[in-house]
Design a protein around this motif. Structure first.
Motif, PDB file in Angstrom:
ATOM      1  N   ILE A  94      36.159  36.622  42.024  1.00 11.63           N
ATOM      2  CA  ILE A  94      35.626  38.012  43.100  1.00 11.63           C
ATOM      3  C   ILE A  94      35.195  38.325  41.449  1.00 11.63           C
ATOM      4  CG2 ILE A  94      37.441  39.710  42.929  1.00 11.63           C
ATOM      5  CD1 ILE A  94      39.620  37.636  44.251  1.00 11.63           C
ATOM      6  N   SER A  95      35.259  38.611  41.178  1.00 16.25           N
ATOM      7  CA  SER A  95      34.920  39.406  39.181  1.00 16.25           C
ATOM      8  C   SER A  95      33.528  39.724  39.553  1.00 16.25           C
ATOM      9  CB  SER A  95      34.921  39.003  38.444  1.00 16.25           C
ATOM     10  OG  SER A  95      34.903  37.377  37.830  1.00 16.25           O
ATOM     11  N   GLU A  96      32.536  38.213  40.191  1.00 16.73           N
ATOM     12  CA  GLU A  96      31.153  38.892  40.108  1.00 16.73           C
ATOM     13  C   GLU A  96      30.520  39.165  41.089  1.00 16.73           C
ATOM     14  OE1 GLU A  96      30.181  34.438  39.167  1.00 16.73           O
ATOM     15  OE2 GLU A  96      30.910  34.100  40.953  1.00 16.73           O
ATOM     16  N   THR A  97      31.633  39.222  42.350  1.00 14.75           N
ATOM     17  CA  THR A  97      31.219  39.270  43.976  1.00 14.75           C
ATOM     18  C   THR A  97      30.908  41.389  44.440  1.00 14.75           C
ATOM     19  OG1 THR A  97      32.832  38.355  44.782  1.00 14.75           O
ATOM     20  CG2 THR A  97      30.947  36.840  44.587  1.00 14.75           C
ATOM     21  N   TYR A  98      32.564  42.173  43.644  1.00  7.95           N
ATOM     22  CA  TYR A  98      32.865  42.917  43.876  1.00  7.95           C
ATOM     23  C   TYR A  98      32.635  43.841  42.783  1.00  7.95           C
ATOM     24  CZ  TYR A  98      35.771  41.113  47.422  1.00  7.95           C
ATOM     25  OH  TYR A  98      36.084  40.332  48.726  1.00  7.95           O
ATOM     26  N   PRO A  99      32.580  45.080  43.357  1.00  6.97           N
ATOM     27  CA  PRO A  99      31.677  46.335  41.510  1.00  6.97           C
ATOM     28  C   PRO A  99      33.164  46.349  41.021  1.00  6.97           C
ATOM     29  CG  PRO A  99      31.572  47.438  44.882  1.00  6.97           C
ATOM     30  CD  PRO A  99      31.883  45.929  44.528  1.00  6.97           C
ATOM     31  N   PRO A 100      33.341  47.077  39.860  1.00  7.66           N
ATOM     32  CA  PRO A 100      34.681  46.950  39.511  1.00  7.66           C
ATOM     33  C   PRO A 100      35.555  47.555  40.400  1.00  7.66           C
ATOM     34  CG  PRO A 100      33.036  47.947  37.905  1.00  7.66           C
ATOM     35  CD  PRO A 100      32.138  47.760  39.461  1.00  7.66           C
ATOM     36  N   SER A 101      35.680  48.638  40.838  1.00  8.65           N
ATOM     37  CA  SER A 101      36.655  49.213  41.870  1.00  8.65           C
ATOM     38  C   SER A 101      37.238  48.055  43.089  1.00  8.65           C
ATOM     39  CB  SER A 101      36.682  50.659  42.607  1.00  8.65           C
ATOM     40  OG  SER A 101      35.464  50.648  43.590  1.00  8.65           O
ATOM     41  N   GLY A 102      36.166  47.356  43.564  1.00  5.61           N
ATOM     42  CA  GLY A 102      36.734  46.151  44.426  1.00  5.61           C
ATOM     43  C   GLY A 102      37.234  45.423  43.635  1.00  5.61           C
ATOM     44  N   VAL A 103      37.056  44.702  42.303  1.00 10.87           N
ATOM     45  CA  VAL A 103      37.818  43.380  42.061  1.00 10.87           C
ATOM     46  C   VAL A 103      38.673  44.242  42.102  1.00 10.87           C
ATOM     47  CG1 VAL A 103      38.004  42.631  39.612  1.00 10.87           C
ATOM     48  CG2 VAL A 103      35.534  42.893  40.791  1.00 10.87           C
ATOM     49  N   ARG A 104      39.180  45.643  41.403  1.00  9.49           N
ATOM     50  CA  ARG A 104      41.150  46.114  41.414  1.00  9.49           C
ATOM     51  C   ARG A 104      41.414  45.986  42.512  1.00  9.49           C
ATOM     52  NH1 ARG A 104      38.351  49.626  38.316  1.00  9.49           N
ATOM     53  NH2 ARG A 104      38.611  51.291  39.677  1.00  9.49           N
ATOM     54  N   ASN A 105      41.374  46.342  43.715  1.00  7.55           N
ATOM     55  CA  ASN A 105      41.538  46.113  44.637  1.00  7.55           C
ATOM     56  C   ASN A 105      41.933  45.219  45.179  1.00  7.55           C
ATOM     57  OD1 ASN A 105      41.391  49.148  44.570  1.00  7.55           O
ATOM     58  ND2 ASN A 105      39.720  49.632  45.688  1.00  7.55           N
ATOM     59  N   THR A 106      40.743  44.088  45.098  1.00  8.98           N
ATOM     60  CA  THR A 106      41.180  42.936  45.759  1.00  8.98           C
ATOM     61  C   THR A 106      41.796  41.911  44.538  1.00  8.98           C
ATOM     62  OG1 THR A 106      38.714  42.987  47.091  1.00  8.98           O
ATOM     63  CG2 THR A 106      39.897  40.415  45.739  1.00  8.98           C
ATOM     64  N   LEU A 107      42.206  42.229  43.146  1.00 12.22           N
ATOM     65  CA  LEU A 107      42.895  41.070  42.952  1.00 12.22           C
ATOM     66  C   LEU A 107      44.096  42.130  42.467  1.00 12.22           C
ATOM     67  CD1 LEU A 107      40.886  40.966  39.482  1.00 12.22           C
ATOM     68  CD2 LEU A 107      41.371  39.313  41.015  1.00 12.22           C
ATOM     69  N   GLU A 108      44.407  43.139  43.543  1.00 16.15           N
ATOM     70  CA  GLU A 108      45.956  43.110  43.764  1.00 16.15           C
ATOM     71  C   GLU A 108      45.865  43.106  45.054  1.00 16.15           C
ATOM     72  OE1 GLU A 108      47.395  47.743  45.109  1.00 16.15           O
ATOM     73  OE2 GLU A 108      45.932  47.737  43.190  1.00 16.15           O
ATOM     74  N   ILE A 109      45.603  42.699  45.581  1.00 15.85           N
ATOM     75  CA  ILE A 109      46.096  42.645  47.280  1.00 15.85           C
ATOM     76  C   ILE A 109      46.322  41.215  46.791  1.00 15.85           C
ATOM     77  CG2 ILE A 109      45.253  41.300  49.607  1.00 15.85           C
ATOM     78  CD1 ILE A 109      43.674  44.411  49.138  1.00 15.85           C
ATOM     79  N   TYR A 110      46.094  40.464  46.160  1.00 14.97           N
ATOM     80  CA  TYR A 110      45.654  38.572  45.383  1.00 14.97           C
ATOM     81  C   TYR A 110      47.161  38.295  44.928  1.00 14.97           C
ATOM     82  CZ  TYR A 110      41.703  37.284  48.570  1.00 14.97           C
ATOM     83  OH  TYR A 110      41.028  36.750  49.240  1.00 14.97           O
ATOM     84  N   HIS A 111      47.285  39.408  44.242  1.00  8.94           N
ATOM     85  CA  HIS A 111      48.590  39.393  43.115  1.00  8.94           C
ATOM     86  C   HIS A 111      50.163  39.879  43.635  1.00  8.94           C
ATOM     87  CE1 HIS A 111      46.369  38.607  39.561  1.00  8.94           C
ATOM     88  NE2 HIS A 111      45.849  39.375  39.587  1.00  8.94           N
ATOM     89  N   ARG A 112      49.174  40.245  44.578  1.00  4.96           N
ATOM     90  CA  ARG A 112      50.451  40.891  45.718  1.00  4.96           C
ATOM     91  C   ARG A 112      50.777  39.795  46.782  1.00  4.96           C
ATOM     92  NH1 ARG A 112      50.487  46.621  48.783  1.00  4.96           N
ATOM     93  NH2 ARG A 112      52.518  47.010  47.650  1.00  4.96           N
ATOM     94  N   THR A 113      50.562  38.895  47.559  1.00  2.00           N
ATOM     95  CA  THR A 113      50.484  37.975  48.136  1.00  2.00           C
ATOM     96  C   THR A 113      51.039  36.819  47.285  1.00  2.00           C
ATOM     97  OG1 THR A 113      49.055  38.858  49.101  1.00  2.00           O
ATOM     98  CG2 THR A 113      49.006  36.288  49.353  1.00  2.00           C
ATOM     99  N   LEU A 114      50.395  36.526  45.772  1.00  2.00           N
ATOM    100  CA  LEU A 114      51.113  35.198  45.361  1.00  2.00           C
ATOM    101  C   LEU A 114      52.627  35.728  44.823  1.00  2.00           C
ATOM    102  CD1 LEU A 114      48.008  34.290  42.848  1.00  2.00           C
ATOM    103  CD2 LEU A 114      49.480  33.024  45.636  1.00  2.00           C
ATOM    104  N   ALA A 115      53.126  37.261  44.999  1.00  2.00           N
ATOM    105  CA  ALA A 115      53.826  37.732  44.024  1.00  2.00           C
ATOM    106  C   ALA A 115      55.465  37.650  44.975  1.00  2.00           C
ATOM    107  CB  ALA A 115      54.131  39.183  43.810  1.00  2.00           C
TER     108      ALA A 115
END
Length: 175
Positions: A94-115
């Motif tokens: 994720i960190s190499e395919t999205y701009p910084p704001s996209g990395v944050r948003n995408t990681l948030e979605i994935y962390h929310r899914t795992l939680a």
């Protein structure tokens, strides 16, 4: 390298835990996931056969947790996603395919899914670079276990060009 990054403008998202999906691709993946899970909290990656859901494979993504890191590696990225986003994320973090704001948003979605023990439903507007059209979508993100450990993978599906209901449109604050 900028050519390997997703370049989007005007993207608006809303994520929430939900089991209520409206559109064919998201309903299809959720129903398949429930079938494969059986009596367990969630299926394992090895329980999933993408050929079983080949009809929605172009709109699927599968990402693997990278142990000890706050990142995910893309195992599978459907061809429709490549067309819309302009990059094939397969094999990339994720960190190499999205701009910084996209990395944050995408990681948030994935962390929310795992939680959560529930699916994550995503609605949004996909803004294209150099295009003015709006492309509303619904997405579903679901946890998958690994062979020996829980929460090793996340599978997601999208339905694009959706006519979102008024309630979903209000969540996007586009007015």
């Amino acid at each position: 390298m900028q050519a390997n990054r997703l370049i989007l403008t005007g993207m608006t998202l809303h994520a929430e835990t939900s089991e209520d999906f409206t559109f064919p691709n998201t309903v299809r993946l959720y129903e398949y996931w429930k079938l494969k899970r059986g009596e367990r909290p969630r299926p394992r990656w090895r329980d999933i056969n993408l050929m079983d859901i080949h009809d929605i494979a172009p709109c699927l993504c599968v990402r693997d947790v990278i142990p000890g890191e706050d990142d995910f590696l893309c195992r599978y990225w459907g061809t429709r996603l490549t067309e819309l986003y302009g990059v094939d994320c397969t094999g990339k973090r994720i960190s190499e395919t999205y701009p910084p704001s996209g990395v944050r948003n995408t990681l948030e979605i994935y962390h929310r899914t795992l939680a959560s023990d529930r699916p994550v439903r995503l609605v949004g507007n996909l803004g294209y670079v150099e295009k003015s059209e709006l492309n509303f979508f619904e997405g579903v993100f679901l946890r998958l276990d690994g062979d020996d450990q829980p929460d090793r993978h996340v599978i997601g599906a999208f339905q694009f060009k959706c006519d979102l209901c008024a309630e979903d449109m209000a969540k996007l604050n586009l007015g």
